[in-house]
Design an enzyme around this catalytic site. Sequence first.
Site, PDB file in Angstrom:
ATOM      1  N   GLN A  38       0.834  -1.197   0.000  1.00  0.00           N
ATOM      2  CA  GLN A  38       0.000   0.000   0.000  1.00  0.00           C
ATOM      3  C   GLN A  38       0.871   1.250   0.000  1.00  0.00           C
ATOM      4  OE1 GLN A  38      -2.139  -0.482   3.697  1.00  0.00           O
ATOM      5  NE2 GLN A  38      -0.258  -0.769   4.840  1.00  0.00           N
ATOM      6  N   HIS A  89     -11.030   4.579  18.812  1.00  0.00           N
ATOM      7  CA  HIS A  89     -10.348   3.435  19.413  1.00  0.00           C
ATOM      8  C   HIS A  89     -10.901   3.092  20.789  1.00  0.00           C
ATOM      9  CE1 HIS A  89      -7.300   4.425  16.254  1.00  0.00           C
ATOM     10  NE2 HIS A  89      -7.346   3.118  16.147  1.00  0.00           N
ATOM     11  N   ASP A  92      -0.608  -7.692  11.540  1.00  0.00           N
ATOM     12  CA  ASP A  92      -0.832  -6.704  10.482  1.00  0.00           C
ATOM     13  C   ASP A  92       0.007  -7.084   9.275  1.00  0.00           C
ATOM     14  OD1 ASP A  92      -1.992  -3.608  10.277  1.00  0.00           O
ATOM     15  OD2 ASP A  92      -0.262  -3.983   8.983  1.00  0.00           O
ATOM     16  N   ASP A 135      -0.937 -12.159   7.073  1.00  0.00           N
ATOM     17  CA  ASP A 135      -2.359 -12.075   6.768  1.00  0.00           C
ATOM     18  C   ASP A 135      -3.182 -12.611   7.937  1.00  0.00           C
ATOM     19  OD1 ASP A 135      -4.623 -11.871   4.685  1.00  0.00           O
ATOM     20  OD2 ASP A 135      -4.754 -13.945   5.368  1.00  0.00           O
ATOM     21  N   ASP A 186      -9.566  -4.569  13.399  1.00  0.00           N
ATOM     22  CA  ASP A 186      -9.490  -3.138  13.054  1.00  0.00           C
ATOM     23  C   ASP A 186      -8.814  -3.011  11.689  1.00  0.00           C
ATOM     24  OD1 ASP A 186      -9.579  -0.397  13.146  1.00  0.00           O
ATOM     25  OD2 ASP A 186      -7.908  -0.176  14.530  1.00  0.00           O
TER      26      ASP A 186
END
Length: 516
Positions: free
Chosen positions: A242, A272, A316, A350, A368
């Site tokens: 990204q 949050h 993440d 992942d 999230d």
Amino acid sequence: MTKDPVFSRSLKIALFATGLSGIVAEYVLSTLASYFLGDSVIQFTLIVSLMLFAMGLGSRISRRFDEDLLATFISLEYILSFLVTFASLIAYGISLFPALTAVVIYGLSIVIGLLIGMEIPLVIRMNDAYEELKVNVSNIMENDYYGSLLGGIFFAFIGRPYLGLTYTPFVLGMVNFAVAFWLFYLLKGHLKSEHLKKLRLASLFVMACWGLGLWKAGDIIAYGEQQRYADRVIFDQQTNYQRIVMTENKGEYWLFLNGNQQLSTLDEIPYHEAIVHPMLSQLKQPKDILILGGGDGCAVREVLKYPSVQNITLVDLDPAMTELAMEHPVMAEINQNAMKDPRVTVINGDGYTFLADHQNYYDGIIVDLPDPKNVDIGRLYSVEFYKLCYKHLRPEGLLVTQAGSPYYAEKAFHCIDLSFQQAGFNTLPYHTHLITLGEWGWILGSKNIPQEKMKEAFGRLDYPDEYTHWFNQSAMKMMMAFGKSVFKEDLSQVKPNYLHHPTLYKYYLDGKWELY
């Protein structure tokens, strides 16, 4: 044309190089389209399909050239060198005029595809005198396809992660230029004198443009990037997954992933606190918490406020994002250095694969992740994914996910709720208004507490003041209340989101985001 074995070998080597350049040009344009136009699956599909169609047209157009095929081929490579070199710079420059972005990117795809499509037919015809038809065609196609394989490897492991969309096109341009210049120098004896001067001038022109572009590329991309954001860009990085951008205005900060807001310091605390504290306050002495996504570290910051928590596993995908959260002074200040707490284990991978491959159990799972704008992200909002979460939760465990806007994308919000239920959870949707996001919502799932009992339990919980800046019992009661459908959506036709039948991304894209 006099037979020359060097001629034939040179053409095959040239096709290997142009095969490499051509496939990478497709990937670059597809990535640009995904970045500027959204939905990577659709954009990759459209760009590759358009370029293949244009290549077919290019093959047809090549019939019109009967003479001076070598000069024509060298000229094609010079033109391709110019176009692929400046594709990114053109796209970033035109992004100042959003209405033209799609036209320009698709237009570049068609023009470049036309030129690539002319290459193979021209080379086959030039090589016809050296090999019989079946050997000629197979050898030419073989070299082109081998080059494509190397091009794919180059883009996946070098171009995109290290050179980014700024400098990868310059490598492509240099490949096409090198092919043209090498053929011109090596085979100039096969060229007519009237073409020699023109091709020399073309060489000088393209090389000068390439050098000037390389010198100014960083400034042009930075300028184009800045124009996409209202505030001053203080950090940008293209990773293998990204584009990460941070902006600043009057001491407030925004984080964007692929042009989409991930957080803002204006309202990240309410966001949050809302995703963490209802779940953590309901759990009795939670010890093990799993966070999927949340690479900015802000959810970790909130979880660490609970002294009973012993282990936080954060999964993440992008190591650059978690590194940013740990090391960048702005992000580290926002998350209060939460990512460096000894109780936190960061795993770059992942989330779906992590759950499938591990047998650990958790008291709570926090999801999230970015909004489900495409099929790839949508798999982490699927029934199958939530079943995996169910499997990894202890009997009294809870699952919570950010679920987008219940107003801008009501069907998508309802789809996530249904997907939770289909995976075996009792659900509690809740929402609140955030300054930069508008009305935003979450879905909380329990294995064994019915929804009405959850509403009653969450409405009477005490949320210690030392844990929260905004969130409290009154806020929770308000967040569980939903009025009637604002836009009178027919939710009875909404289906859960499955891996084999993805529906969520369609509901999301059909949302009324133009009002946002």
